[in-house]
Write a protein that holds these residues in place. Structure first.
Motif, PDB file in Angstrom:
ATOM      1  N   ARG A 180     -45.677   3.670  43.654  1.00  0.00           N
ATOM      2  CA  ARG A 180     -45.975   2.600  44.612  1.00  0.00           C
ATOM      3  C   ARG A 180     -47.408   2.756  45.116  1.00  0.00           C
ATOM      4  O   ARG A 180     -47.807   3.816  45.577  1.00  0.00           O
ATOM      5  N   GLY A 220     -40.867  -6.179  47.101  1.00  0.00           N
ATOM      6  CA  GLY A 220     -40.993  -5.510  45.807  1.00  0.00           C
ATOM      7  C   GLY A 220     -42.263  -4.704  45.739  1.00  0.00           C
ATOM      8  O   GLY A 220     -42.770  -4.219  46.746  1.00  0.00           O
ATOM      9  N   GLU A 221     -42.793  -4.558  44.536  1.00  0.00           N
ATOM     10  CA  GLU A 221     -44.036  -3.818  44.373  1.00  0.00           C
ATOM     11  C   GLU A 221     -44.918  -4.464  43.320  1.00  0.00           C
ATOM     12  O   GLU A 221     -44.442  -5.181  42.432  1.00  0.00           O
ATOM     13  N   HIS A 226     -45.625  -8.931  39.896  1.00  0.00           N
ATOM     14  CA  HIS A 226     -44.783  -8.619  41.054  1.00  0.00           C
ATOM     15  C   HIS A 226     -43.386  -8.307  40.545  1.00  0.00           C
ATOM     16  O   HIS A 226     -42.751  -9.130  39.892  1.00  0.00           O
ATOM     17  N   GLY A 227     -42.901  -7.093  40.827  1.00  0.00           N
ATOM     18  CA  GLY A 227     -41.549  -6.715  40.463  1.00  0.00           C
ATOM     19  C   GLY A 227     -40.660  -6.735  41.688  1.00  0.00           C
ATOM     20  O   GLY A 227     -41.020  -6.194  42.734  1.00  0.00           O
ATOM     21  N   ASN A 228     -39.495  -7.370  41.604  1.00  0.00           N
ATOM     22  CA  ASN A 228     -38.554  -7.392  42.718  1.00  0.00           C
ATOM     23  C   ASN A 228     -37.869  -6.027  42.840  1.00  0.00           C
ATOM     24  O   ASN A 228     -37.377  -5.479  41.857  1.00  0.00           O
ATOM     25  N   GLY A 229     -37.846  -5.479  44.038  1.00  0.00           N
ATOM     26  CA  GLY A 229     -37.273  -4.147  44.222  1.00  0.00           C
ATOM     27  C   GLY A 229     -38.231  -3.089  43.701  1.00  0.00           C
ATOM     28  O   GLY A 229     -39.420  -3.112  43.989  1.00  0.00           O
ATOM     29  N   ASN A 230     -37.699  -2.164  42.909  1.00  0.00           N
ATOM     30  CA  ASN A 230     -38.506  -1.110  42.307  1.00  0.00           C
ATOM     31  C   ASN A 230     -38.707  -1.378  40.828  1.00  0.00           C
ATOM     32  O   ASN A 230     -37.883  -2.023  40.174  1.00  0.00           O
ATOM     33  N   GLN A 255     -36.987  -4.312  36.590  1.00  0.00           N
ATOM     34  CA  GLN A 255     -37.009  -4.385  38.047  1.00  0.00           C
ATOM     35  C   GLN A 255     -35.594  -4.186  38.560  1.00  0.00           C
ATOM     36  O   GLN A 255     -34.629  -4.650  37.947  1.00  0.00           O
ATOM     37  N   TYR A 260     -33.160  -8.413  40.916  1.00  0.00           N
ATOM     38  CA  TYR A 260     -33.547  -9.526  40.065  1.00  0.00           C
ATOM     39  C   TYR A 260     -32.981 -10.833  40.581  1.00  0.00           C
ATOM     40  O   TYR A 260     -31.995 -10.872  41.313  1.00  0.00           O
TER      41      TYR A 260
END
Length: 247
Positions: A23, A110-111, A174-178, A237, A240
């Motif tokens: 992150r 997300g990250e 952009h990824g949702n969550g990890n 991710q 989702y």
């Protein structure tokens, strides 16, 4: 460096080979071409770009958060026009030109995944996941007939395709969550829930598979997954969202 992580951050890899995307720390700054990018915030991260006069970035227009008044905007028409519109994908991409500052974010926690693309690289990204790309990266799309069809009876999953020719470029997702990444060996296969797929190298083959499930003496159910076959990287991710309009 191919993931965009700070150089002083060690890789964290699970026993099964999934690498955790480190992150980016709040206010992390890095350079591309003659410009800089600074990541602000952690829950819903923002990418603030300080564009030099010779640089530009393109993006889906709804991810723009703010910009300097003097920073000019233009549009880039994509191939596939009506097909992309019917699939819920934008057929016009917005371009921000330097000089000036412009910032981007997606309306979800997300990250950010920072992917420097060297000359001759090709990357496929799930629909509505890319945040921005530098102007040196070519942009197109492909459609996977089957992944969304079997899940929701739609027209298939669209993927954005990013290709570099003789010049390097920078791609932000952009990824949702990890976000997790795994490199598959030639011929190695894994099965991924289609909603969890985020990106892959173009060398990774992707298709829908149906797994029959027994549910009692006479009952049968099925599970539909995305089969990924190496060689190459696969990114997933942990949170989702299925975009029903594009399926």
């Amino acid at each position: 460096m191919t993931c965009g992580a700070p150089l002083d951050v060690k890789d964290k890899v699970s026993d099964s080979g999934w690498r955790e995307a480190p992150r980016l720390r709040d206010m992390t700054e890095f350079r591309f071409s003659g410009s800089t990018c600074q990541v602000e915030g952690e829950l819903v991260p923002v990418a603030e770009i300080n564009l030099s006069p010779q640089d530009a970035v393109y993006f889906e227009h709804h991810v723009l958060l703010w910009k300097d008044e003097s920073s000019p905007l233009s549009s880039l028409k994509t191939q596939g026009g009506m097909k992309r519109s019917l699939g819920g994908m934008p057929h016009i991409i917005t371009v921000a030109n330097g000089p000036g500052r412009v910032a981007f974010s997606r309306d979800a926690p997300g990250e950010l995944v920072v992917l420097p693309l060297h000359p001759g690289m090709e990357l496929d990204v799930r629909e509505h996941a890319f945040l921005l790309a530098s102007h040196s990266i070519e942009y197109s799309f492909v459609r996977i007939k089957g992944l969304a069809n079997v899940l929701h009876g739609g027209s298939g999953m669209f993927m954005d395709r990013f290709v570099t020719a003789q010049y390097p470029g920078l791609l932000l997702l952009h990824g949702n969550g990890n976000v997790l990444e795994r490199t598959l060996r030639p011929g190695e296969k894994i099965l991924v829930e289609p909603g969890g797929f985020l990106y892959k190298d173009s060398t990774v083959q992707m298709q829908a598979v149906q797994l029959p499930l027994r549910s009692g003496l006479m009952g049968r159910q099925s599970m539909y997954l995305a089969e990924m076959a190496g060689p190459g990287r696969v990114g997933i991710q942990s949170m989702y969202v299925h975009h029903h309009a594009s399926e």
